[in-house]
Write a protein that holds these residues in place. Structure first.
Motif, short mmCIF file in Angstrom:
data_model
loop_
_atom_site.label_atom_id
_atom_site.label_comp_id
_atom_site.label_asym_id
_atom_site.label_seq_id
_atom_site.Cartn_x
_atom_site.Cartn_y
_atom_site.Cartn_z
N GLY A 68 0.82 -1.19 0.00
CA GLY A 68 0.00 0.00 0.00
C GLY A 68 0.86 1.26 0.00
N GLU A 69 0.23 2.36 0.26
CA GLU A 69 1.00 3.60 0.37
C GLU A 69 1.17 3.92 1.86
OE1 GLU A 69 2.93 5.54 -1.26
OE2 GLU A 69 3.04 6.92 0.41
N THR A 96 7.58 4.84 -1.39
CA THR A 96 6.36 5.66 -1.44
C THR A 96 6.09 6.15 -2.85
OG1 THR A 96 5.41 7.77 -0.67
CG2 THR A 96 7.78 7.67 -0.74
N GLY A 327 5.50 -4.01 -1.59
CA GLY A 327 6.56 -4.12 -2.62
C GLY A 327 7.89 -3.58 -2.13
N1 SAM Z 1 2.81 2.81 -2.60
C1 SAM Z 1 4.22 2.72 -2.52
C2 SAM Z 1 4.86 3.01 -3.85
O1 SAM Z 1 4.15 3.25 -4.82
O2 SAM Z 1 6.08 3.03 -3.91
C3 SAM Z 1 4.74 1.41 -1.95
C4 SAM Z 1 4.08 0.14 -2.34
S1 SAM Z 1 4.34 -0.32 -4.02
C5 SAM Z 1 3.48 -1.85 -4.07
C6 SAM Z 1 6.04 -0.76 -3.97
C7 SAM Z 1 6.73 -0.92 -5.29
O3 SAM Z 1 6.23 -2.06 -5.93
C8 SAM Z 1 6.55 0.26 -6.24
O4 SAM Z 1 7.79 0.73 -6.67
C9 SAM Z 1 5.78 -0.36 -7.37
O5 SAM Z 1 6.10 0.24 -8.58
C10 SAM Z 1 6.23 -1.82 -7.32
N2 SAM Z 1 5.30 -2.73 -7.99
C11 SAM Z 1 3.98 -2.86 -7.79
N3 SAM Z 1 3.46 -3.80 -8.60
C12 SAM Z 1 4.49 -4.29 -9.33
C13 SAM Z 1 4.60 -5.27 -10.36
N4 SAM Z 1 3.55 -5.94 -10.79
N5 SAM Z 1 5.83 -5.49 -10.88
C14 SAM Z 1 6.90 -4.81 -10.44
N6 SAM Z 1 6.86 -3.88 -9.48
C15 SAM Z 1 5.68 -3.60 -8.94
#
Ligand code: SAM
Length: 327
Positions: A68-69, A96, A327
């Motif tokens: 999440g965020e 984030t 992530g």
């Molecule tokens: N909300 C925060 C953010 O956007 O950084 C933290 C959570 S987000 C799930 C963490 C990281 O996972 C982000 O850099 C996002 O781009 C990456 N992410 C999410 N889904 C993904 C996917 N299917 N493949 C690769 N990276 C992914």
């Protein structure tokens, strides 16, 4: 100390503080979002503090907070203050999307926070809106610039998506010419609620690197920590650096030092496993800190050799969203 059956010492925790997110990135979740859990199913900050403290007594000295965020969870900054008191932690890092943090940067600088990983998949406002399904590029870019001026280390996370942002790879590298930051290109993974990647064409580590190499003749590899998730490089004389994370091709597993805990307390030895044990339930049933220590020491022994073995051993497909896993 936490050591797995392959002699890998665990020193790094990724902790998801929430499953909620204010963006709807195409590669992460469906347009309508994910089924978020009831608030009482989320670990409380007190529980997270306790888990982290116990793990830090077992040698975990680095924590990444994600979601999440993370900044959508109420009192997240207070939690950071609390966590900064843990004298056994050397580093707190945060991943984030940057939408909500521009006014908090001074506070973060005063805490044990060392690095911010800012997710930004496009430098073009319209393309950014298409990817994230939200019109917040200007806020994120303001955060990027403010972070670059701050004392925090700044890494950008850019998920490489076929036919969506591959034409911007060089623009991202050019951002490192005058900015002191590291851009990290991440292979797209199937954790998006569907279990299949959207790609028309496979953009893996080698393809990303070849694309960059075909544009620059003066790239030098950088020496990184053994457990680094990215292979890092620099264009000669550029201020910043870039890296590629083989998240899907999984060539980094041999040196993995990471464990994850999801926002509902599920302990994961590997991004690709489907969870080993629910710590939240164990705590709520009355486990004390010694029980927790024993548990952690025993469950890391189940850490699979690599992400392919973890995936093969799952009893379901890899369709969760990264927002649920953290992530
Ligand atoms: N909300 C925060 C953010 O956007 O950084 C933290 C959570 S987000 C799930 C963490 C990281 O996972 C982000 O850099 C996002 O781009 C990456 N992410 C999410 N889904 C993904 C996917 N299917 N493949 C690769 N990276 C992914």
């Amino acid at each position: 100390m936490l050591t797995d059956n392959f002699g890998r010492q665990i020193s790094y925790l990724r902790l998801a503080v929430t499953d909620r997110c204010n963006l709807r990135c195409q590669y992460c979740m469906p347009a309508h979002g994910i089924d978020i859990v009831d608030r009482k199913e989320l670990l409380t900050f007190k529980e997270m503090y306790r888990i982290t403290r116990v793990l830090s007594e077992l040698g975990v000295n680095k924590v990444r907070l994600t979601g999440g965020e993370p900044f959508v969870r109420k009192d997240f900054i207070k939690f950071l203050e609390m966590l900064s008191f843990n004298d056994k932690l050397e580093e707190i890092n945060i991943t984030t999307n940057g939408v909500l943090i521009v006014n908090h940067i001074k506070e973060l600088e005063a805490l044990k926070v060392k690095t911010i990983n800012l997710s930004i998949d496009s430098l073009d406002k319209a393309n950014f809106a298409k990817i994230t399904r939200r019109d917040v590029f200007d806020d994120v870019f303001k955060t990027l610039e403010a972070l670059e001026r701050s004392t925090l280390n700044l890494k950008l996370n850019c998920v490489v998506q076929s036919d969506v942002n591959t034409h911007e790879i060089i623009d991202f590298i050019e951002l490192t010419k005058h900015k002191n930051l590291a851009v990290r290109f991440i292979e797209e993974m199937p954790f998006n609620g569907k279990g299949q990647r959207n790609m028309k064409e496979e953009w893996n580590y080698n393809k990303i690197l070849n694309k960059i190499k075909s544009n620059y003749s003066n790239i030098t590899p950088l020496i990184s920590d053994k457990s680094s998730t990215s292979h890092n490089f620099k264009v000669q004389d550029y201020k910043g650096a870039f890296g590629i994370i083989p998240a899907f091709t999984r060539t980094i597993c041999d040196d993995c030092n990471r464990i994850r805990i999801t926002s509902t307390g599920m302990f994961k030895n590997c991004l690709f496993d489907n969870g080993v044990f629910n710590i939240r339930d164990f705590i709520r049933q009355g486990a004390n800190n010694d029980d927790l220590k024993q548990l952690f020491m025993s469950i890391v022994k189940q850490k699979p050799k690599n992400g392919f073995i973890a995936e093969a051993n799952r009893n379901n497909d890899v369709s969760e969203s990264m927002s649920t896993i953290g992530g």
